[in-house]
Design a protein around this motif. Structure first.
Motif, PDB file in Angstrom:
ATOM      1  N   GLU A 193       5.373   1.932  -2.816  1.00  0.00           N
ATOM      2  CA  GLU A 193       5.576   2.526  -4.140  1.00  0.00           C
ATOM      3  C   GLU A 193       5.677   4.044  -4.083  1.00  0.00           C
ATOM      4  OE1 GLU A 193       1.757   2.805  -6.562  1.00  0.00           O
ATOM      5  OE2 GLU A 193       1.345   1.091  -5.254  1.00  0.00           O
ATOM      6  N   PHE A 194       5.311   4.644  -2.939  1.00  0.00           N
ATOM      7  CA  PHE A 194       5.391   6.092  -2.816  1.00  0.00           C
ATOM      8  C   PHE A 194       6.745   6.470  -2.209  1.00  0.00           C
ATOM      9  CE2 PHE A 194       0.873   5.021  -2.404  1.00  0.00           C
ATOM     10  CZ  PHE A 194       0.353   5.773  -3.448  1.00  0.00           C
TER      11      PHE A 194
ATOM     12  N   MET B  36       0.812  -1.215   0.000  1.00  0.00           N
ATOM     13  CA  MET B  36       0.000   0.000   0.000  1.00  0.00           C
ATOM     14  C   MET B  36       0.845   1.264   0.000  1.00  0.00           C
ATOM     15  SD  MET B  36      -2.882  -1.147   2.820  1.00  0.00           S
ATOM     16  CE  MET B  36      -3.572   0.513   2.843  1.00  0.00           C
ATOM     17  N   TRP B  37       2.049   1.211   0.573  1.00  0.00           N
ATOM     18  CA  TRP B  37       2.805   2.452   0.738  1.00  0.00           C
ATOM     19  C   TRP B  37       4.188   2.434   0.118  1.00  0.00           C
ATOM     20  CZ3 TRP B  37       7.408   1.704   3.196  1.00  0.00           C
ATOM     21  CH2 TRP B  37       7.525   0.593   4.020  1.00  0.00           C
TER      22      TRP B  37
ATOM     23  N   PRO C  49      -3.025  10.920  -1.531  1.00  0.00           N
ATOM     24  CA  PRO C  49      -2.139  10.413  -0.462  1.00  0.00           C
ATOM     25  C   PRO C  49      -2.069  11.318   0.760  1.00  0.00           C
ATOM     26  CG  PRO C  49      -0.880  11.182  -2.368  1.00  0.00           C
ATOM     27  CD  PRO C  49      -2.311  11.141  -2.791  1.00  0.00           C
TER      28      PRO C  49
ATOM     29  N   MET D 292      -4.959   6.249  -0.772  1.00  0.00           N
ATOM     30  CA  MET D 292      -3.502   6.227  -0.932  1.00  0.00           C
ATOM     31  C   MET D 292      -3.102   6.367  -2.388  1.00  0.00           C
ATOM     32  SD  MET D 292      -1.765   5.893   1.974  1.00  0.00           S
ATOM     33  CE  MET D 292      -0.240   5.055   1.564  1.00  0.00           C
ATOM     34  N   GLN D 293      -3.968   5.913  -3.287  1.00  0.00           N
ATOM     35  CA  GLN D 293      -3.679   6.003  -4.713  1.00  0.00           C
ATOM     36  C   GLN D 293      -4.096   7.348  -5.305  1.00  0.00           C
ATOM     37  OE1 GLN D 293      -2.072   3.523  -6.224  1.00  0.00           O
ATOM     38  NE2 GLN D 293      -2.158   2.154  -4.437  1.00  0.00           N
ATOM     39  N   THR D 294      -5.197   7.903  -4.801  1.00  0.00           N
ATOM     40  CA  THR D 294      -5.744   9.120  -5.401  1.00  0.00           C
ATOM     41  C   THR D 294      -5.371  10.390  -4.640  1.00  0.00           C
ATOM     42  OG1 THR D 294      -7.804   8.783  -4.158  1.00  0.00           O
ATOM     43  CG2 THR D 294      -7.670   7.818  -6.369  1.00  0.00           C
TER      44      THR D 294
ATOM     45  N   ALA E 169      -6.981   2.651   1.590  1.00  0.00           N
ATOM     46  CA  ALA E 169      -6.145   2.110   0.521  1.00  0.00           C
ATOM     47  C   ALA E 169      -6.458   2.776  -0.806  1.00  0.00           C
ATOM     48  CB  ALA E 169      -6.356   0.596   0.427  1.00  0.00           C
ATOM     49  N   GLU E 170      -7.733   3.084  -1.046  1.00  0.00           N
ATOM     50  CA  GLU E 170      -8.115   3.792  -2.278  1.00  0.00           C
ATOM     51  C   GLU E 170      -7.575   5.209  -2.278  1.00  0.00           C
ATOM     52  OE1 GLU E 170     -12.228   5.404  -4.412  1.00  0.00           O
ATOM     53  OE2 GLU E 170     -12.315   3.782  -2.936  1.00  0.00           O
TER      54      GLU E 170
END
Length: 242
Positions: free
Chosen positions: A32-33, A29-30, A204, A200-202, A197-198
């Motif tokens: 990749e950032f 979840m995190w 953060p 986190m993608q749109t 979680a959603e």
């Protein structure tokens, strides 16, 4: 402070290492950032430095072990930020066992020290020379930790060692406990986790704010529960009955 077995199992083994397990399990979840990895590494390094300095100035054995534990967990955070989740979990397991043993032996710290002096001599076991600046920094961090990083005084305004208007041993304690546990559980429903979680993608930044509120809110509620509802003072034999 609690009894040594309680401190070893509850704090050294479980509480201190729960963040490592949670971060390792939620790594997809995190990780990749880049900002999340950088933030985790920065928090880990800052914790390791601050807690190491505090551990070397604490006079009480359990307090020193607690700060040492925090320092090592901070270093494990850096391992997680680098992407080595399995290594971090393995280190957490070994570290928890090591700190448990230290806390179990903490009541005999003076006896152990005398035994080492008798076997190795006072020169080998004497205090090491430390930098004056590091010593002052350790005391400053310790004062900040004890004087500022605390909940507001309102959380301590209720004293269960005296009869309370809302407190009733026959039923209100159970109701208040159920209310607080339910409120904390609401932060961790599957729907809430899926929404975060959603985000986190749109969004953060919003997700990070919600996670921070989740941590602070859950901690404050549980702290109030343990400090004001489940206080050991309610078991006093001389306590007046409502």
């Amino acid at each position: 402070e609690g009894a040594s077995p309680n401190s070893a199992l509850g704090y050294a083994a479980l509480s201190a290492h729960i963040p490592v397990v949670l971060l390792a399990q939620t790594m997809p979840m995190w990780f990749e950032f880049e900002w999340a990895r950088a933030a985790l590494a920065a928090v880990g390094i800052a914790t390791a430095v601050q807690a190491t300095l505090i551990a070397n100035v604490r006079a009480d054995r359990k307090g020193s072990i607690a700060s040492s534990t925090a320092a090592t967990v901070g270093a494990i955070f850096v391992v997680l930020a680098a992407g080595y989740d399995e290594a971090a979990l393995l280190l957490a397991l070994g570290h928890s066992c090591f700190r448990m043993n230290q806390i179990f032996r903490s009541p005999s710290a003076i006896q152990d020290s005398r035994a080492w002096q008798a076997d190795l001599g006072s020169e080998a076991t004497g205090p090491e020379r430390v930098l004056k600046a590091a010593w002052k920094a350790g005391w400053a961090f310790n004062r900040i930790n004890s004087d500022f990083f605390r909940l507001p005084d309102q959380f301590y305004a209720v004293d269960l060692k005296r009869p309370l208007n809302f407190y009733n041993a026959k039923g209100t304690q159970l109701a208040v406990t159920a209310l607080f546990v339910g409120a904390v559980s609401a932060f961790h429903l599957p729907q809430v986790d899926a929404k975060i979680a959603e985000l986190m993608q749109t969004e953060p930044a919003l997700a990070a704010g919600l996670l921070t509120a989740n941590i602070l809110g859950s901690t404050a509620l549980i702290r109030f529960l343990f400090g004001n509802v489940l206080d050991f003072g309610r078991f006093r034999a001389d306590r007046p009955k409502n």
